[in-house]
Structure formats: C-alpha cells, structure tokens
Design an enzyme around this catalytic site. Structure first.
Site, PDB file in Angstrom:
ATOM      1  N   CYS A 121       0.813  -1.223   0.000  1.00  0.00           N
ATOM      2  CA  CYS A 121       0.000   0.000   0.000  1.00  0.00           C
ATOM      3  C   CYS A 121       0.843   1.268   0.000  1.00  0.00           C
ATOM      4  O   CYS A 121       0.317   2.361  -0.193  1.00  0.00           O
ATOM      5  CB  CYS A 121      -0.960  -0.006   1.172  1.00  0.00           C
ATOM      6  SG  CYS A 121      -1.914  -1.527   1.301  1.00  0.00           S
ATOM      7  N   HIS A 250      -3.069   6.867   2.156  1.00  0.00           N
ATOM      8  CA  HIS A 250      -3.574   5.591   1.644  1.00  0.00           C
ATOM      9  C   HIS A 250      -4.931   5.318   2.289  1.00  0.00           C
ATOM     10  O   HIS A 250      -5.099   5.483   3.502  1.00  0.00           O
ATOM     11  CB  HIS A 250      -2.575   4.474   1.965  1.00  0.00           C
ATOM     12  CG  HIS A 250      -3.184   3.110   1.816  1.00  0.00           C
ATOM     13  ND1 HIS A 250      -3.879   2.740   0.684  1.00  0.00           N
ATOM     14  CD2 HIS A 250      -3.221   2.041   2.656  1.00  0.00           C
ATOM     15  CE1 HIS A 250      -4.319   1.499   0.848  1.00  0.00           C
ATOM     16  NE2 HIS A 250      -3.939   1.060   2.028  1.00  0.00           N
ATOM     17  N   ASN A 284     -10.481  -0.387   0.126  1.00  0.00           N
ATOM     18  CA  ASN A 284      -9.018  -0.264   0.215  1.00  0.00           C
ATOM     19  C   ASN A 284      -8.409  -0.934  -1.007  1.00  0.00           C
ATOM     20  O   ASN A 284      -8.486  -2.153  -1.156  1.00  0.00           O
ATOM     21  CB  ASN A 284      -8.548  -0.924   1.519  1.00  0.00           C
ATOM     22  CG  ASN A 284      -7.030  -0.977   1.677  1.00  0.00           C
ATOM     23  OD1 ASN A 284      -6.291  -0.920   0.698  1.00  0.00           O
ATOM     24  ND2 ASN A 284      -6.572  -1.110   2.901  1.00  0.00           N
TER      25      ASN A 284
HETATM   26  C1  LIG Z   1      -9.745  -5.360  10.435  1.00  0.00           C
HETATM   27  C2  LIG Z   1     -10.454  -4.461  11.415  1.00  0.00           C
HETATM   28  C3  LIG Z   1     -11.630  -3.769  10.767  1.00  0.00           C
HETATM   29  C4  LIG Z   1     -10.991  -5.346  12.518  1.00  0.00           C
HETATM   30  O1  LIG Z   1     -11.530  -4.546  13.517  1.00  0.00           O
HETATM   31  P1  LIG Z   1     -11.219  -4.874  15.035  1.00  0.00           P
HETATM   32  O2  LIG Z   1     -12.012  -3.953  15.829  1.00  0.00           O
HETATM   33  O3  LIG Z   1      -9.741  -4.906  15.205  1.00  0.00           O
HETATM   34  O4  LIG Z   1     -11.836  -6.301  15.086  1.00  0.00           O
HETATM   35  P2  LIG Z   1     -11.456  -7.512  16.001  1.00  0.00           P
HETATM   36  O5  LIG Z   1     -10.719  -8.481  15.159  1.00  0.00           O
HETATM   37  O6  LIG Z   1     -10.896  -7.096  17.304  1.00  0.00           O
HETATM   38  O7  LIG Z   1     -12.875  -8.006  16.212  1.00  0.00           O
HETATM   39  C5  LIG Z   1     -13.826  -7.323  17.031  1.00  0.00           C
HETATM   40  C6  LIG Z   1     -15.093  -8.086  16.952  1.00  0.00           C
HETATM   41  O8  LIG Z   1     -15.733  -7.852  15.698  1.00  0.00           O
HETATM   42  C7  LIG Z   1     -15.961  -9.065  15.026  1.00  0.00           C
HETATM   43  N1  LIG Z   1     -15.835  -8.859  13.606  1.00  0.00           N
HETATM   44  C8  LIG Z   1     -14.724  -8.909  12.845  1.00  0.00           C
HETATM   45  N2  LIG Z   1     -15.031  -8.653  11.581  1.00  0.00           N
HETATM   46  C9  LIG Z   1     -16.341  -8.415  11.535  1.00  0.00           C
HETATM   47  C10 LIG Z   1     -17.250  -8.092  10.510  1.00  0.00           C
HETATM   48  N3  LIG Z   1     -16.870  -7.944   9.234  1.00  0.00           N
HETATM   49  N4  LIG Z   1     -18.534  -7.898  10.820  1.00  0.00           N
HETATM   50  C11 LIG Z   1     -18.972  -8.033  12.092  1.00  0.00           C
HETATM   51  N5  LIG Z   1     -18.159  -8.345  13.101  1.00  0.00           N
HETATM   52  C12 LIG Z   1     -16.863  -8.535  12.834  1.00  0.00           C
HETATM   53  C13 LIG Z   1     -14.921  -9.985  15.584  1.00  0.00           C
HETATM   54  O9  LIG Z   1     -15.261 -11.328  15.414  1.00  0.00           O
HETATM   55  C14 LIG Z   1     -14.886  -9.565  17.025  1.00  0.00           C
HETATM   56  O10 LIG Z   1     -15.974 -10.096  17.727  1.00  0.00           O
HETATM   57  P3  LIG Z   1     -15.797 -10.679  19.221  1.00  0.00           P
HETATM   58  O11 LIG Z   1     -15.211  -9.545  20.023  1.00  0.00           O
HETATM   59  O12 LIG Z   1     -17.182 -11.022  19.588  1.00  0.00           O
HETATM   60  O13 LIG Z   1     -14.851 -11.823  19.043  1.00  0.00           O
HETATM   61  C15 LIG Z   1      -9.498  -3.407  12.001  1.00  0.00           C
HETATM   62  O14 LIG Z   1      -8.614  -4.034  12.887  1.00  0.00           O
HETATM   63  C16 LIG Z   1      -8.741  -2.667  10.973  1.00  0.00           C
HETATM   64  O15 LIG Z   1      -9.272  -2.118  10.034  1.00  0.00           O
HETATM   65  N6  LIG Z   1      -7.411  -2.571  11.132  1.00  0.00           N
HETATM   66  C17 LIG Z   1      -6.547  -1.888  10.225  1.00  0.00           C
HETATM   67  C18 LIG Z   1      -6.297  -2.781   9.070  1.00  0.00           C
HETATM   68  C19 LIG Z   1      -5.864  -2.051   7.845  1.00  0.00           C
HETATM   69  O16 LIG Z   1      -6.099  -0.875   7.687  1.00  0.00           O
HETATM   70  N7  LIG Z   1      -5.245  -2.768   6.944  1.00  0.00           N
HETATM   71  C20 LIG Z   1      -4.795  -2.271   5.736  1.00  0.00           C
HETATM   72  C21 LIG Z   1      -3.414  -1.811   5.862  1.00  0.00           C
HETATM   73  S1  LIG Z   1      -2.851  -1.326   4.311  1.00  0.00           S
END
Ligand SMILES: CC(C)(COP(=O)(O)OP(=O)(O)OC[C@H]1O[C@@H](n2cnc3c(N)ncnc32)[C@H](O)[C@@H]1OP(=O)(O)O)[C@@H](O)C(=O)NCCC(=O)NCCS
Lengths: 328, 80
Positions: A121, A250, A284
């Site tokens: 990215c 990004h 993204n």
């Molecule tokens: C991926 C991302 C959205 C996940 O969000 P998060 O808050 O970290 O999510 P977690 O993995 O801690 O999960 C939180 C809860 O949501 C749930 N969950 C995850 N994805 C889900 C979805 N699509 N829909 C609903 N619930 C979801 C999980 O299962 C978890 O539930 P639980 O607490 O009951 O187990 C977030 O971490 C993110 O965007 N990070 C940055 C990644 C990024 O930008 N990457 C690109 C870099 S170039």
C-alpha cells in the site's frame, strides 16, 4: 577515463492523472449474504459503504492499461515522449512476467524501461519518489507511474475481517521535468520500513495463498507511526503543516485516515485542510488508492490544479512513504 | 507517579477526547464496551494515549483483558 552524466534538472512534477475501477459494485449488504457481518459494523469500523470488484476476465494489467492511458491523455504528452513505466503492485497472479512491460506495450509506450515495485500500500509513493528522481537525474524524460491491484484474487472471501476491506482498481500519474525551482511539483520522499513486524500483513504462498492480517496491530502502527512520516515529508519539502491544502493518505480504513488527519492538525495542519475519503465508495485498493483518490477529488473539484497535496502510503512490509506534490 | 484518582481523571480525559464520552460517565465500575459503547479500535487509540500519558506499555493482548475502567486504572497503577 571520465564518465559523463546527463545534467540534473531542478526537479520533477506531476503532469497528468488517471484512474480506473471495474463496473461491478459490491455493497456491504452483498457481503452480509456471504459472511456474518452487517452494514453498520463495516461503516463504523472501516468507513466503507461499497467497493468495486473486478470480474475474472478483467486482469490487473487491463486495469493498469486503462488508468495509465487516461493519465497519459490527461498529461497532454504523446506516448512517444514517455520512456519509463513503473507499476506499483503486490497482487500480480504470478511472479513473472511483471506488469510494467505488458502495460507499457499496451499503452503504446514501446521498448520503455519497465519494472514493478512491491511496497504494497506504500507502493505508489515509493514508485512516485523513484520516478521523480529518475526524471530529475535525467535518466528518464517522462515516467508513467501506475498503482494497480486486483486484491480480490488474494482475499479470503470467508474471512469477514478482511473481505470487507479490500477491492480492485488502478490509479496513475505521469511524471515529467521541472526545469526551474518554481516548477517543482514533487517534494523529496520520506520513506522506510518496519520489517520486524512484517508478519502482521501477509500472503503466504506455501499455505493458503490468502491474505492474513492482524488488524489491531496494523491499526495501532498506522495511527501512531504514519503522521510522523507525513510531517517528515513536509519538512523535507521545506514546508510547514499549515501549507498543506489536501491530505491524501492511503485509503486503508477511514478511522486511520481520520486519526492521521487529527495528529497532523495537532501539529499545525489547517482545520480546513481537505482529507481524502475515497475509501467510502472504493474500498481499500492498496497501491491504487492514492492516485485514484487524487483523480476523483480533482474531478469532484475538492482539489484544484496548483494546490499542495500531502500523499502518504503505508502497509504490508511493513512499508511507508510520503511526499508533498502539486496537483496538476 | 500518579495515584489511582489521578489516573482515573487522566484516563477519563483520554476517553472523552477519543470517544466523545463525558468525563463524568467514566467511573471505575463501567465496562468500556458494554457501558461506554467504545469499540476495539477506539480502545487501541485510548491505549496509545494512555501509554504516552502514564509511561506504561499496553500491548494488544493486555488491552483485551482490560474490560472495565477500573481494570485499566489498576493496570496502569501497577505498571507505571
Ligand atoms: C480489520 C479491522 C476492521 C478489525 O476490527 P477490530 O475492531 O480490530 O476487530 P477484532 O478483530 O478485534 O474483532 C472485534 C469483533 O468484531 C468481530 N468482527 C470482525 N469482523 C467483523 C465483521 N466484518 N462484521 C462483524 N463483526 C466482525 C470480531 O469477530 C470480534 O468479535 P468478538 O469480540 O465477539 O470476538 C481493524 O482491525 C482494521 O481495520 N485494522 C486496520 C487494518 C488495515 O487498515 N489494513 C490495511 C493496511 S494497508
């Protein structure tokens, strides 16, 4: 014996922009049919409402050719004026042949220097920095830089934490010479990597060939380490945060975009600095996101020719790169 | 070294800044997720700011264990 080098120029600038997205829209509701998720969760956590996904018969190179051709047209140059093509990508289906040579040929830039850059990215900003230096050094007359990704090939469509984020697109810029200091339109790049935490975003060929990401670790890294890179890019260009008209980070996650903007405002960036939010309707798209956001903003009138835009890419590697540019 | 009351005050200010929740709402017995409706990404932002403010490390695994405001105050107090 004495070597001779071409004379170096004052600098480089962006002459034209272009982008391309597949027609097929995938909404959050569509995704909720495949995995357990819902529209509100996706909007709250990542800020995405819909994204574009390429059909099987539309390749990464097809998208690169379309975006590249549009950028060349926008620049007003003939393809014959361009001698170098760089494609930033991390999602080619196979390691060889690269994307750049095929793309160059199909855009009509024959026998050009052509290579791919993989900094995920951060790839577009890496490639733009490289192109600016090639032009400034006289190695290239004009360079076409393209960020192109078909992430849908590598996403695990059963993994609700990643399939909601990534999408397909290409974005491009033509980089040409700046003869005088006043014409310079691309500032020095601020770049680097954090290989010690490389495993937080990965595609492992030997196991599943699907993208894995430790979302929270990436979120923490991006929200803390990227604003300082952006500030370094501003300082390297001899500017201050208050000079920046438009921030184009990004488009990883809208929450990261907002966190970076907030940190920059705390360091003197203006409250009325416009901030790219192209992710909302594009998802993204990795290396394509920055040039595409700039192109879309220009079409929408939210960035005007001559304004200063701060670009900053970050992602797998982990890699990061940023520079200040003048919008063509 | 901040005492527990100071940590609570400082933490409440961070929570207000990140999540827009009135400092008066942020008391030791409140659960971040269930009572204050703070999601996991805002928790990361709160952790990062708490690290700066109190000179502690709050890794992601640890963060997941901090269910209530009181848990966070105790953790910060023990590790500062
Ligand atoms: C991926 C991302 C959205 C996940 O969000 P998060 O808050 O970290 O999510 P977690 O993995 O801690 O999960 C939180 C809860 O949501 C749930 N969950 C995850 N994805 C889900 C979805 N699509 N829909 C609903 N619930 C979801 C999980 O299962 C978890 O539930 P639980 O607490 O009951 O187990 C977030 O971490 C993110 O965007 N990070 C940055 C990644 C990024 O930008 N990457 C690109 C870099 S170039």
């Amino acid at each position: 014996m004495k070597f001779s080098n071409p004379p170096a120029l004052a600098g480089a600038r962006i002459l034209g922009l272009g982008s391309y997205q597949p027609d097929h829209v995938v909404t959050n509701h569509d995704l909720a049919q495949r995995v357990e998720t819902d529209d509100q969760w996706i909007r709250d956590r990542v800020g995405i409402v819909e994204r574009r996904i390429a059909p099987e018969d539309l390749s990464l190179v097809d998208m690169a050719v379309e975006a590249g051709s549009r950028a060349v047209k926008d620049s007003g140059l003939d393809t014959g004026d361009i001698d170098t093509v760089i494609v930033a990508t991390c999602t080619m289906p196979n390691p060889i042949p690269n994307a750049a040579a095929q793309t160059a040929d199909r855009v009509g830039i024959h026998a050009s220097a052509a290579f791919d850059v993989n900094a995920a990215c951060a790839g577009f900003c890496y490639a733009l920095g490289t192109a600016a230096d090639l032009v400034r050094a006289g190695t290239s007359k004009n360079t076409l830089v393209i960020g192109a990704e078909k992430l849908s090939d590598w996403v695990d469509w059963e993994d609700r934490s990643t399939c909601i984020i990534f999408a397909d697109a290409a974005g491009a810029a033509v980089v040409g010479p700046a003869a005088t200091e006043d014409e310079i339109g691309i500032g020095p790049v601020a770049w680097g990597s954090a290989g010690d935490i490389a495993s937080t975003i990965r595609i492992l060929g030997e196991s599943t060939n699907k993208l894995h990401q430790e979302g929270q670790a990436v979120f923490r890294w991006a929200t803390t380490k990227i604003a300082p890179v952006a500030l370094e890019a501003i300082a390297k260009a001899g500017l201050t945060p208050a000079d920046i008209d438009v921030l184009i980070p990004h488009q990883a996650n809208l929450r990261i975009v907002e966190a970076v903007a907030k940190r920059l405002r705390a360091k003197g960036a203006r409250q009325d600095m416009r901030v790219a939010d192209d992710i909302v309707y594009s998802g993204n798209t990795s290396s394509a996101s920055i040039p595409m956001a700039m192109d879309h903003m220009r079409t929408a009138g939210t960035i005007r020719s001559g304004e200063l835009a701060l670009l900053v890419g970050f992602g797998a590697g982990l890699s990061y790169a940023g520079q200040v540019v003048v919008c063509p | 070294m901040a005492d527990n009351a100071e940590i609570l005050t400082g933490l409440a200010e961070i929570v207000e800044e990140v999540a827009g929740i009135d400092t008066a709402e942020v008391s030791a017995d409140k659960s971040f997720v269930d009572d204050l409706d703070i999601d996991s990404l805002s928790m990361v932002e709160i952790a990062v700011q708490a690290e700066d403010k109190f000179g502690v490390k709050i890794p992601d695994e640890q963060l997941a264990e901090l269910k209530t405001v009181g848990d966070a105050v105790d953790y910060i107090s023990k590790n500062q």
